[in-house]
Scaffold this motif. Structure first.
Motif, short mmCIF file in Angstrom:
data_model
loop_
_atom_site.label_atom_id
_atom_site.label_comp_id
_atom_site.label_asym_id
_atom_site.label_seq_id
_atom_site.Cartn_x
_atom_site.Cartn_y
_atom_site.Cartn_z
N TYR A 42 -10.51 -1.93 8.47
CA TYR A 42 -11.00 -1.66 7.12
C TYR A 42 -9.89 -1.72 6.07
CZ TYR A 42 -9.85 2.79 9.43
OH TYR A 42 -9.25 3.75 10.20
N CYS A 43 -8.68 -2.04 6.50
CA CYS A 43 -7.54 -1.88 5.58
C CYS A 43 -7.17 -3.19 4.88
CB CYS A 43 -6.35 -1.37 6.37
SG CYS A 43 -4.97 -0.92 5.32
N GLY A 83 0.63 4.09 2.28
CA GLY A 83 0.94 2.68 2.16
C GLY A 83 -0.23 1.85 2.66
N GLY A 84 0.04 0.90 3.38
CA GLY A 84 0.98 0.62 4.45
C GLY A 84 1.33 1.91 5.21
N GLU A 85 2.32 1.76 6.04
CA GLU A 85 2.74 2.92 6.82
C GLU A 85 4.07 3.44 6.23
OE1 GLU A 85 1.53 4.97 9.09
OE2 GLU A 85 3.47 5.94 9.12
N LEU A 109 0.96 10.63 4.69
CA LEU A 109 -0.22 10.10 5.38
C LEU A 109 0.26 9.02 6.35
CD1 LEU A 109 -1.43 11.59 2.96
CD2 LEU A 109 -3.08 9.77 2.70
N THR A 110 0.00 9.21 7.63
CA THR A 110 0.58 8.31 8.62
C THR A 110 -0.42 7.94 9.72
OG1 THR A 110 2.29 8.16 10.35
CG2 THR A 110 1.57 10.36 9.78
N ASN A 111 -0.16 6.79 10.35
CA ASN A 111 -1.01 6.44 11.50
C ASN A 111 -0.53 7.16 12.77
OD1 ASN A 111 1.23 4.90 12.43
ND2 ASN A 111 0.49 3.07 11.39
N SER A 131 -4.23 9.65 10.88
CA SER A 131 -5.54 8.99 10.94
C SER A 131 -6.04 8.91 12.38
CB SER A 131 -5.44 7.58 10.38
OG SER A 131 -5.04 7.64 9.04
N ARG A 143 -8.91 0.65 14.84
CA ARG A 143 -7.49 0.78 14.52
C ARG A 143 -6.55 0.06 15.49
NH1 ARG A 143 -6.53 4.11 10.39
NH2 ARG A 143 -4.42 4.54 11.10
N HIS A 168 -7.40 12.76 9.48
CA HIS A 168 -8.35 12.17 8.54
C HIS A 168 -9.05 11.00 9.22
CE1 HIS A 168 -10.20 11.10 4.74
NE2 HIS A 168 -9.92 9.84 5.03
N VAL A 170 -12.01 7.79 8.88
CA VAL A 170 -12.83 6.93 8.03
C VAL A 170 -14.19 6.77 8.71
CG1 VAL A 170 -13.10 4.61 7.06
CG2 VAL A 170 -10.85 5.69 7.08
N PRO A 197 -16.02 8.18 3.82
CA PRO A 197 -16.50 6.82 4.08
C PRO A 197 -15.44 5.81 3.62
CG PRO A 197 -18.14 8.10 2.90
CD PRO A 197 -16.88 8.90 2.88
N SER A 198 -15.60 4.56 4.05
CA SER A 198 -14.65 3.55 3.60
C SER A 198 -14.86 3.31 2.11
CB SER A 198 -14.86 2.25 4.37
OG SER A 198 -16.10 1.71 4.00
N CYS A 199 -13.79 2.98 1.42
CA CYS A 199 -13.95 2.73 -0.02
C CYS A 199 -13.86 1.24 -0.30
CB CYS A 199 -12.93 3.52 -0.84
SG CYS A 199 -11.22 3.21 -0.47
N HIS A 200 -14.92 0.71 -0.78
CA HIS A 200 -14.94 -0.72 -1.12
C HIS A 200 -15.70 -0.94 -2.41
CE1 HIS A 200 -13.41 -1.93 2.81
NE2 HIS A 200 -14.21 -1.03 3.33
C1 LIG Z 1 -4.21 3.34 3.72
S1 LIG Z 1 -3.79 4.50 4.98
C2 LIG Z 1 -2.04 4.64 4.79
C3 LIG Z 1 -1.39 5.64 5.70
C4 LIG Z 1 -1.29 5.29 7.16
N1 LIG Z 1 -0.91 3.97 7.39
C5 LIG Z 1 -2.58 5.65 7.88
O1 LIG Z 1 -3.23 4.78 8.42
O2 LIG Z 1 -2.89 6.85 7.91
C6 LIG Z 1 -4.36 6.07 4.37
C7 LIG Z 1 -5.74 6.42 4.87
O3 LIG Z 1 -6.68 5.51 4.32
C8 LIG Z 1 -7.59 5.14 5.32
N2 LIG Z 1 -8.14 3.83 4.93
C9 LIG Z 1 -7.65 2.60 5.11
N3 LIG Z 1 -8.46 1.67 4.58
C10 LIG Z 1 -9.50 2.33 4.05
C11 LIG Z 1 -10.70 1.95 3.37
N4 LIG Z 1 -10.98 0.69 3.12
N5 LIG Z 1 -11.54 2.92 2.96
C12 LIG Z 1 -11.27 4.23 3.20
N6 LIG Z 1 -10.17 4.65 3.84
C13 LIG Z 1 -9.30 3.73 4.26
C14 LIG Z 1 -6.76 5.13 6.60
O4 LIG Z 1 -7.55 5.23 7.76
C15 LIG Z 1 -5.91 6.36 6.38
O5 LIG Z 1 -6.58 7.52 6.85
#
Ligand SMILES: C[S@@+](CC[C@H](N)C(=O)[O-])C[C@H]1O[C@@H](n2cnc3c(N)ncnc32)[C@H](O)[C@@H]1O
Ligand code: SF4
Length: 359
Positions: A42-43, A83-85, A109-111, A131, A143, A168, A170, A197-200
């Motif tokens: 979703y990123c 980020g990114g990470e 915020l980290t993976n 996440s 993921r 956290h 999604v 929810p995912s943000c789009h």
């Molecule tokens: C963009 S990530 C950056 C930090 C780190 N890389 C991570 O995955 O936690 C921050 C959070 O946004 C969530 N995320 C990524 N894409 C997203 C989307 N399209 N809609 C909602 N949340 C999203 C990730 O799962 C994460 O929990």
């Protein structure tokens, strides 16, 4: 108790804004780098239409330190590094030192993949958010292979080191119908959970995120009931009941926002703080209104400087009043010192103390 001082400073800054009503970027989200060691479905990092130079964009240490100093002078007291990470940034340790040294509350915020390697850095942050989208196959479908195992290992290590840690998730079709499963995992790990929810805002074509308003309503209803079960797995929910209700009662399509000319008899939109007390910085140097509207649209801080970009930011906000994003509804509640959200925040930091008091 190292968390108390920056939290008080944050509370004071919010009170100051409440009295003066002056715009101030109290809460700042920094996309420190667009580089990442994962490729979640979703990123934006997997978007092939995005040019390579944008996907590799990041701030240098000197640049971001100067920017943070300016933000601090303008009232910033809460920073989320993402980020990114963020943990792949070569100067993450010095950047964390700088933010924390200024007395700004910092959450990373980290993976979770690099928690063990970067533990000494992580220990300096006031909290981390890892996440995790569900049980192993659910999480890894979104993921990547083996990510669940590595993220859970990271969570355990952070917790053992005494770092306030939350999870956290999604929401997608993969975990929509079974929030109990995710709650049980977090309960076992003994970490609070937030979900979104995912943000789009309507831009996605991935069927995993094509979820109707009715389906979301059903989900939020179930999640709310779980949140009320404060003795069972629901005790781990860190989203506020008030915000969950706002999402459950959302009156229009989930991926649309309410505009300034729309009024609903039975829905009072939450005040949305972007451009007033909140902003974000993309890794490409853009100051953005909010993540849902896109992180690469906004004035360029590298060209204009932080103050001028902040001055211009309202021009980039469309005629939106509120959206269905629980993240922003909760940011709004936090920045208005809502007691429910303050309690969730305190729970993250003083979990042991609060559960001791309960007994
Ligand atoms: C963009 S990530 C950056 C930090 C780190 N890389 C991570 O995955 O936690 C921050 C959070 O946004 C969530 N995320 C990524 N894409 C997203 C989307 N399209 N809609 C909602 N949340 C999203 C990730 O799962 C994460 O929990
Ligand atoms: S780990 Fe975070 S930044 Fe990296 S791809 Fe996944 S959601 Fe995006």
């Amino acid at each position: 108790m190292g968390q108390l001082k920056p939290l008080i400073s944050l509370g004071t800054q919010i009170l100051k804004h409440k009295i003066t009503r002056k715009r101030a970027p109290i809460f700042l989200c920094i996309f420190l780098t667009n580089k990442c060691n994962l490729r979640c479905k979703y990123c934006f990092v997997i978007d092939e239409t995005i040019p390579k130079e944008i996907l590799n964009a990041e701030y240098t240490k000197e640049e971001i330190i100067e920017i943070i100093d300016e933000f601090y002078e303008m009232g910033t007291r809460l920073i989320f590094l993402l980020g990114g990470e963020p943990l792949v940034h070569g100067d993450i340790d010095a950047i964390v030192d700088h933010i924390v040294g200024k007395g700004i509350y910092l959450q990373i915020l980290t993976n979770g993949i690099l928690i063990e390697k970067k533990l000494e850095t992580i220990k300096k942050a006031h909290a981390i958010c890892v996440s995790l989208d569900g049980r192993e196959d659910v999480n890894d479908a979104m993921r990547g292979k083996n990510v669940y195992r590595r993220a859970v290992k990271g969570i355990r290590i952070a917790k053992e080191a005494g770092v306030p840690t939350r999870v956290h998730a999604v929401i997608s079709r993969h975990n929509l119908e079974n929030p109990e499963e995710l709650l049980s995992i977090c309960k076992k790990l003994d970490v609070p959970l937030t979900i979104a929810p995912s943000c789009h805002l309507g831009k996605t074509t991935d069927p995993a995120f094509m979820i109707s308003r009715e389906e979301y309503q059903e989900f939020w209803e179930k999640y709310l009931a779980l949140a009320k079960d404060s003795e069972g797995i629901g005790s781990i929910i860190s989203n506020s009941a008030q915000a969950i209700r706002k999402c459950r009662d959302w009156p229009i399509d989930y991926h649309r926002y309410i505009t300034t000319d729309e009024v609903f008899d039975d829905y009072e939109p939450a005040f949305c703080p972007p451009t007033v007390t909140y902003t974000g910085l993309s890794a490409t140097g853009k100051m953005f209104v909010c993540m849902n509207l896109g992180i690469d649209k906004g004035p360029d801080v590298r060209k204009l400087g932080v103050r001028q970009a902040w001055k211009m930011l309202p021009e980039y906000r469309p005629n939106c009043v509120s959206c269905a994003s629980i993240n922003y509804i909760e940011v709004s509640m936090l920045l208005s010192l809502n007691p429910g959200i303050i309690l969730s925040g305190l729970k993250l930091h003083f979990r042991k103390l609060l559960s001791g008091l309960k007994k």
